[in-house]
Motif scaffolding. Structure first.
Motif, PDB file in Angstrom:
ATOM      1  N   VAL A   1      39.261  -8.507  -0.784  1.00  0.00           N
ATOM      2  CA  VAL A   1      40.539  -9.079  -0.358  1.00  0.00           C
ATOM      3  C   VAL A   1      40.496 -10.607  -0.474  1.00  0.00           C
ATOM      4  O   VAL A   1      39.551 -11.253  -0.035  1.00  0.00           O
ATOM      5  CB  VAL A   1      40.857  -8.672   1.101  1.00  0.00           C
ATOM      6  CG1 VAL A   1      41.909  -9.592   1.712  1.00  0.00           C
ATOM      7  CG2 VAL A   1      41.377  -7.247   1.149  1.00  0.00           C
TER       8      VAL A   1
ATOM      9  N   TYR B   1      45.618  -2.168  -7.181  1.00  0.00           N
ATOM     10  CA  TYR B   1      44.986  -2.860  -6.060  1.00  0.00           C
ATOM     11  C   TYR B   1      45.029  -4.372  -6.243  1.00  0.00           C
ATOM     12  O   TYR B   1      44.375  -5.112  -5.503  1.00  0.00           O
ATOM     13  CB  TYR B   1      43.550  -2.371  -5.874  1.00  0.00           C
ATOM     14  CG  TYR B   1      43.491  -0.994  -5.273  1.00  0.00           C
ATOM     15  CD1 TYR B   1      43.870  -0.785  -3.950  1.00  0.00           C
ATOM     16  CD2 TYR B   1      43.105   0.104  -6.033  1.00  0.00           C
ATOM     17  CE1 TYR B   1      43.848   0.486  -3.387  1.00  0.00           C
ATOM     18  CE2 TYR B   1      43.076   1.384  -5.481  1.00  0.00           C
ATOM     19  CZ  TYR B   1      43.444   1.561  -4.158  1.00  0.00           C
ATOM     20  OH  TYR B   1      43.428   2.827  -3.606  1.00  0.00           O
TER      21      TYR B   1
ATOM     22  N   ASN C   1      42.830  -4.667   4.181  1.00  0.00           N
ATOM     23  CA  ASN C   1      44.075  -4.630   3.426  1.00  0.00           C
ATOM     24  C   ASN C   1      44.861  -5.917   3.640  1.00  0.00           C
ATOM     25  O   ASN C   1      44.928  -6.444   4.745  1.00  0.00           O
ATOM     26  CB  ASN C   1      44.925  -3.433   3.866  1.00  0.00           C
ATOM     27  CG  ASN C   1      46.222  -3.345   3.086  1.00  0.00           C
ATOM     28  OD1 ASN C   1      46.202  -3.262   1.868  1.00  0.00           O
ATOM     29  ND2 ASN C   1      47.329  -3.384   3.788  1.00  0.00           N
TER      30      ASN C   1
ATOM     31  N   ARG D   1      44.057  -7.010  -3.033  1.00  0.00           N
ATOM     32  CA  ARG D   1      44.732  -6.667  -1.778  1.00  0.00           C
ATOM     33  C   ARG D   1      43.970  -5.708  -0.881  1.00  0.00           C
ATOM     34  O   ARG D   1      44.408  -5.449   0.247  1.00  0.00           O
ATOM     35  CB  ARG D   1      46.112  -6.073  -2.071  1.00  0.00           C
ATOM     36  CG  ARG D   1      46.133  -4.684  -2.704  1.00  0.00           C
ATOM     37  CD  ARG D   1      47.568  -4.254  -2.947  1.00  0.00           C
ATOM     38  NE  ARG D   1      47.714  -2.970  -3.593  1.00  0.00           N
ATOM     39  CZ  ARG D   1      47.933  -1.827  -2.933  1.00  0.00           C
ATOM     40  NH1 ARG D   1      48.002  -1.828  -1.621  1.00  0.00           N
ATOM     41  NH2 ARG D   1      48.084  -0.703  -3.602  1.00  0.00           N
ATOM     42  N   SER D   2      42.854  -5.164  -1.322  1.00  0.00           N
ATOM     43  CA  SER D   2      42.158  -4.216  -0.446  1.00  0.00           C
ATOM     44  C   SER D   2      40.664  -4.222  -0.708  1.00  0.00           C
ATOM     45  O   SER D   2      40.196  -4.699  -1.737  1.00  0.00           O
ATOM     46  CB  SER D   2      42.705  -2.798  -0.639  1.00  0.00           C
ATOM     47  OG  SER D   2      42.465  -2.363  -1.960  1.00  0.00           O
TER      48      SER D   2
END
Length: 428
Positions: A82, A100, A140, A77-78
């Motif tokens: 991603v 994460y 993100n 997610r980051s």
């Protein structure tokens, strides 16, 4: 006549057994093999497996709410990863996941987890990730955004057929990719071995040898000299940022460790800094300086190349040494610092911190440098340039082949999950 596949579009949130969930916000400090493995983004290899060398674990009581089940798909997610995904298989042992990562647990009466995993490798998926990424200090992509992704969804029995087909076809492509990657590794090993042999022993294999006096170096040709770097060059530190300046500031390009590669400069991402001209003066690079890295990953220590005023004027950071020769040829020094022997010297004297390392200026100055006669140095340089040119052509061809295979893999997956490959082809 080809049989068409009916595909509907459904958002990911309607295909879950339970809401998408974030992992444990815990430090990865333990490596107890009897505890559940703590899966982080850095543990996930590009081929979808877990790296053995990065194993970390959480105590069972902390891990319990985050334990993975067969078929759970994890989404990064980051950061730069991603969109990267991983599907959990029980063969890896009990495992939980880090904060994460986002867990997707499929409603298996609607969608196979393996189908979602393949879908996450398609162009359809990556276009949505690119459009939805928030760029702040780091990239993100939240669970809420993942929930809104549109999935191309064939009937369940067709999903199984697609998964089986892609398992077989991608395994074949992955085998070709692995073989070409092995060839690239062998080429690099051949290049490194040739460089070390010629720069430490010369081109004439019949000349007598003598002990160098350095156990890590071994013997060198009897007619060669050997001197410390401090006797041949000035080792200059670079600019340290963070100071507050007053008065007029000028903008300068600024080389970092990331710019100094092994034998060449990477100049597509050169940063700039603003400093007074008086501050810059003592840190400006000069033509013929040999750039050497002070720190970073262990394999980056000491690696360097010759500065030929590719960007001028230019500064260098304090983690990049500028070695300014006065009694040795720049090209010879750059060749020597790229050998396996010189790298062993740097590694043996490095200070280590987790996976990073650094070497002091004083240790760089003490580096012994073999010194053939200047005409022999140039002959060795010409010989290696010719050999390296041929090896680089082979590497370029292999990289292009790898790029085409990767594109072919994505195109195949995209067509399959979108129902564009006829059933007859997948059955045959």
């Amino acid at each position: 006549m080809s049989t068409s596949i009916n595909v509907e579009q459904r958002r990911l949130k309607y295909l879950t057994h339970e809401p998408l969930a974030y992992g444990a916000n815990e430090a990865a400090l333990d490596d107890n093999p009897d505890w559940p493995r703590f899966v982080r983004i850095t543990d996930i290899h590009e081929n979808g497996t877990l790296r053995d060398e990065t194993f970390r674990s959480l105590s069972p009581d902390v891990a319990e709410p985050y334990l993975l089940q067969k078929g759970d798909v994890l989404f990064a997610r980051s950061g730069a990863t991603v969109g990267k995904t991983f599907i959990y298989r029980p063969a890896w042992g009990q495992a939980c996941f880090a904060g994460y990562l986002i867990r997707f647990r499929s409603a298996q009466e609607l969608v196979l987890p393996e189908f979602i995993y393949f879908f996450s490798q398609s162009d359809i998926y990556w276009r949505q990730i690119k459009l939805g990424t928030i760029q702040a200090t780091i990239q993100n992509f939240s669970a809420e955004k993942y929930a809104e992704l549109v999935v191309c969804l064939p009937p369940l029995n067709t999903q199984r057929l697609i998964v089986d087909y892609l398992d077989s076809e991608t395994a074949r492509i992955d085998g070709l990719i692995a073989e070409k990657e092995r060839m690239l590794t062998l080429l690099e090993e051949k290049r490194a071995a040739l460089l070390s042999r010629v720069v430490t022993r010369g081109l004439d294999t019949t000349v007598p040898l003598k002990p160098s006096g350095q156990e890590w170096l071994g013997e060198i040709p009897a007619h060669w000299g050997l001197q410390r770097l401090k006797q041949l060059a000035e080792v200059r530190g670079g600019l340290t940022l963070g100071k507050r300046y007053s008065g007029e500031l000028l903008e300068y390009p600024y080389l970092r460790v990331a710019n100094v590669q092994d034998g060449y400069l990477k100049l597509d991402d050169v940063l700039t800094v603003e400093v007074p001209a008086s501050e810059a003066a003592s840190n400006l690079l000069a033509y013929g300086d040999v750039l050497m890295n002070e720190g970073g990953d262990i394999d980056k220590l000491g690696r360097g190349c010759v500065w030929r005023e590719e960007v001028t004027p230019c500064l260098h950071q304090n983690h990049v040494f500028a070695v300014r020769p006065h009694s040795v040829d720049s090209d010879w020094l750059a060749l020597w610092t790229s050998t396996l022997e010189a790298k062993r010297y740097f590694e043996s004297r490095a200070k280590r911190s987790t996976n990073l390392a650094s070497i002091s200026g004083s240790n760089v100055k003490e580096l012994p440098v073999p010194l053939p006669p200047i005409n022999e140095q140039r002959a060795i340089g010409r010989f290696l340039a010719g050999r390296h040119s041929r090896l680089e052509n082979l590497r370029r061809e292999l990289r292009e082949s790898l790029r085409l295979l990767a594109e072919r893999r994505v195109a195949l997956i995209t067509a399959a999950v979108n129902g564009l490959i006829p059933l007859e082809r997948m059955l045959g």
